[in-house]
Design a protein around this motif. Structure first.
Motif, PDB file in Angstrom:
ATOM      1  N   ASN A   8      58.677  19.010 -33.451  1.00 58.47           N
ATOM      2  CA  ASN A   8      57.478  18.967 -32.605  1.00 58.47           C
ATOM      3  C   ASN A   8      56.288  18.375 -33.350  1.00 58.47           C
ATOM      4  N   LYS A   9      56.235  18.569 -34.648  1.00 57.35           N
ATOM      5  CA  LYS A   9      55.117  18.012 -35.423  1.00 57.35           C
ATOM      6  C   LYS A   9      55.110  16.488 -35.390  1.00 57.35           C
ATOM      7  N   TYR A  10      56.266  15.887 -35.178  1.00 59.27           N
ATOM      8  CA  TYR A  10      56.329  14.428 -35.126  1.00 59.27           C
ATOM      9  C   TYR A  10      55.925  13.898 -33.756  1.00 59.27           C
ATOM     10  N   ILE A  11      56.087  14.695 -32.711  1.00 60.30           N
ATOM     11  CA  ILE A  11      55.809  14.259 -31.344  1.00 60.30           C
ATOM     12  C   ILE A  11      54.344  14.452 -30.967  1.00 60.30           C
ATOM     13  N   ILE A  12      53.725  15.500 -31.439  1.00 63.19           N
ATOM     14  CA  ILE A  12      52.371  15.862 -31.014  1.00 63.19           C
ATOM     15  C   ILE A  12      51.355  14.727 -31.174  1.00 63.19           C
ATOM     16  N   PRO A  13      51.335  13.964 -32.255  1.00 58.95           N
ATOM     17  CA  PRO A  13      50.333  12.889 -32.349  1.00 58.95           C
ATOM     18  C   PRO A  13      50.415  11.843 -31.240  1.00 58.95           C
ATOM     19  N   PHE A  14      51.588  11.626 -30.684  1.00 61.48           N
ATOM     20  CA  PHE A  14      51.719  10.662 -29.598  1.00 61.48           C
ATOM     21  C   PHE A  14      50.985  11.122 -28.344  1.00 61.48           C
ATOM     22  N   PHE A  15      50.936  12.426 -28.122  1.00 60.42           N
ATOM     23  CA  PHE A  15      50.212  12.939 -26.957  1.00 60.42           C
ATOM     24  C   PHE A  15      48.708  12.728 -27.110  1.00 60.42           C
ATOM     25  N   PHE A  16      48.203  12.779 -28.332  1.00 58.85           N
ATOM     26  CA  PHE A  16      46.781  12.509 -28.553  1.00 58.85           C
ATOM     27  C   PHE A  16      46.432  11.071 -28.176  1.00 58.85           C
ATOM     28  N   VAL A  17      47.353  10.161 -28.435  1.00 58.75           N
ATOM     29  CA  VAL A  17      47.116   8.765 -28.112  1.00 58.75           C
ATOM     30  C   VAL A  17      47.072   8.550 -26.601  1.00 58.75           C
ATOM     31  N   TYR A  18      47.952   9.241 -25.880  1.00 56.25           N
ATOM     32  CA  TYR A  18      48.055   9.031 -24.440  1.00 56.25           C
ATOM     33  C   TYR A  18      46.907   9.625 -23.644  1.00 56.25           C
ATOM     34  N   TYR A  19      46.304  10.700 -24.119  1.00 58.35           N
ATOM     35  CA  TYR A  19      45.260  11.336 -23.324  1.00 58.35           C
ATOM     36  C   TYR A  19      44.170  11.884 -24.234  1.00 58.35           C
ATOM     37  N   ALA A  20      42.967  11.381 -24.041  1.00 56.81           N
ATOM     38  CA  ALA A  20      41.842  11.732 -24.909  1.00 56.81           C
ATOM     39  C   ALA A  20      41.366  13.168 -24.702  1.00 56.81           C
ATOM     40  N   ALA A  21      41.723  13.796 -23.589  1.00 60.32           N
ATOM     41  CA  ALA A  21      41.281  15.169 -23.348  1.00 60.32           C
ATOM     42  C   ALA A  21      41.848  16.130 -24.393  1.00 60.32           C
ATOM     43  N   LEU A  22      42.966  15.771 -24.995  1.00 61.69           N
ATOM     44  CA  LEU A  22      43.513  16.620 -26.056  1.00 61.69           C
ATOM     45  C   LEU A  22      42.659  16.567 -27.313  1.00 61.69           C
ATOM     46  N   LEU A  23      41.792  15.568 -27.404  1.00 63.58           N
ATOM     47  CA  LEU A  23      40.850  15.475 -28.511  1.00 63.58           C
ATOM     48  C   LEU A  23      39.456  15.930 -28.080  1.00 63.58           C
ATOM     49  N   PHE A  24      39.395  16.655 -26.976  1.00 62.07           N
ATOM     50  CA  PHE A  24      38.152  17.204 -26.416  1.00 62.07           C
ATOM     51  C   PHE A  24      37.197  16.121 -25.932  1.00 62.07           C
ATOM     52  N   HIS A  25      37.746  14.998 -25.471  1.00 59.99           N
ATOM     53  CA  HIS A  25      36.950  13.948 -24.848  1.00 59.99           C
ATOM     54  C   HIS A  25      37.212  14.010 -23.355  1.00 59.99           C
ATOM     55  N   GLY A  26      36.235  14.428 -22.592  1.00 56.74           N
ATOM     56  CA  GLY A  26      36.396  14.523 -21.153  1.00 56.74           C
ATOM     57  C   GLY A  26      35.755  15.779 -20.625  1.00 56.74           C
ATOM     58  N   SER A  27      36.003  16.030 -19.353  1.00 54.56           N
ATOM     59  CA  SER A  27      35.417  17.224 -18.736  1.00 54.56           C
ATOM     60  C   SER A  27      36.102  18.485 -19.267  1.00 54.56           C
ATOM     61  N   THR A  28      35.413  19.594 -19.108  1.00 54.91           N
ATOM     62  CA  THR A  28      35.957  20.875 -19.585  1.00 54.91           C
ATOM     63  C   THR A  28      37.259  21.212 -18.873  1.00 54.91           C
ATOM     64  N   GLY A  29      37.322  20.939 -17.573  1.00 52.38           N
ATOM     65  CA  GLY A  29      38.544  21.207 -16.810  1.00 52.38           C
ATOM     66  C   GLY A  29      39.722  20.386 -17.311  1.00 52.38           C
ATOM     67  N   ASP A  30      39.478  19.095 -17.581  1.00 56.30           N
ATOM     68  CA  ASP A  30      40.538  18.236 -18.116  1.00 56.30           C
ATOM     69  C   ASP A  30      41.016  18.716 -19.477  1.00 56.30           C
ATOM     70  N   VAL A  31      40.073  19.056 -20.316  1.00 56.82           N
ATOM     71  CA  VAL A  31      40.422  19.505 -21.674  1.00 56.82           C
ATOM     72  C   VAL A  31      41.245  20.785 -21.609  1.00 56.82           C
ATOM     73  N   LEU A  32      40.823  21.747 -20.805  1.00 57.55           N
ATOM     74  CA  LEU A  32      41.566  23.008 -20.697  1.00 57.55           C
ATOM     75  C   LEU A  32      42.953  22.793 -20.094  1.00 57.55           C
ATOM     76  N   PHE A  33      43.007  22.050 -18.992  1.00 50.29           N
ATOM     77  CA  PHE A  33      44.294  21.821 -18.331  1.00 50.29           C
ATOM     78  C   PHE A  33      45.274  21.119 -19.255  1.00 50.29           C
ATOM     79  N   MET A  34      44.835  20.041 -19.888  1.00 51.29           N
ATOM     80  CA  MET A  34      45.738  19.291 -20.751  1.00 51.29           C
ATOM     81  C   MET A  34      46.122  20.067 -22.009  1.00 51.29           C
ATOM     82  N   SER A  35      45.187  20.836 -22.546  1.00 55.65           N
ATOM     83  CA  SER A  35      45.504  21.634 -23.737  1.00 55.65           C
ATOM     84  C   SER A  35      46.537  22.710 -23.414  1.00 55.65           C
ATOM     85  N   ILE A  36      46.365  23.382 -22.290  1.00 55.47           N
ATOM     86  CA  ILE A  36      47.292  24.455 -21.911  1.00 55.47           C
ATOM     87  C   ILE A  36      48.667  23.887 -21.578  1.00 55.47           C
TER      88      ILE A  36
END
Length: 125
Positions: free
Chosen positions: A21-49
């Protein structure tokens, strides 16, 4: 592996399964900026969860063990892995499909495990 007194190949494969899983997780950061806390609070929470849920179930699939169920058969591992990837992928449609797959597979595995436990208990009596 001398300290653990184990086969180094088996230890390496176990470490790869646990650390995959440690090798896969960085790819998700590339695909969606909300995982890096860029975006609305709802997007960040939904995508993080949903990403956390997907990664957890992906780890269950690679390890072959599910809490409350026990050891998973191969088909369940494959479906949980696919559901975990779809849930973690940052698209609403794929996330909902992944959550559906995970919910159904978890319920089926849980019911089958309970049925086996009841059958084992009755056979001992």
């Amino acid at each position: 592996c001398v300290i653990a007194n184990s086969n180094f190949i088996q230890t390496g494969w176990s470490a790869m399964r646990l650390g995959f899983n440690k090798y896969i997780i960085p790819f998700f950061f590339v695909y969606y900026a909300a995982l890096l806390f860029h975006g609305s609070t709802g997007d960040v929470l939904f995508m993080s969860i949903t990403a956390a849920i997907g990664i957890i179930y992906l780890a269950f699939a690679f390890e072959g063990y599910l809490w409350g169920v026990g050891i998973l058969p191969l088909l369940a591992r494959i479906l949980l892995g696919v559901g975990g990837l779809l849930t973690a992928f940052p698209d609403l449609t794929t996330t909902l499909i992944g959550i559906g797959i995970l919910a159904v597979m978890h319920a089926i595995c849980f019911v089958l495990a309970r049925r086996k436990t009841v059958a084992d208990t009755k056979s001992k009596v």
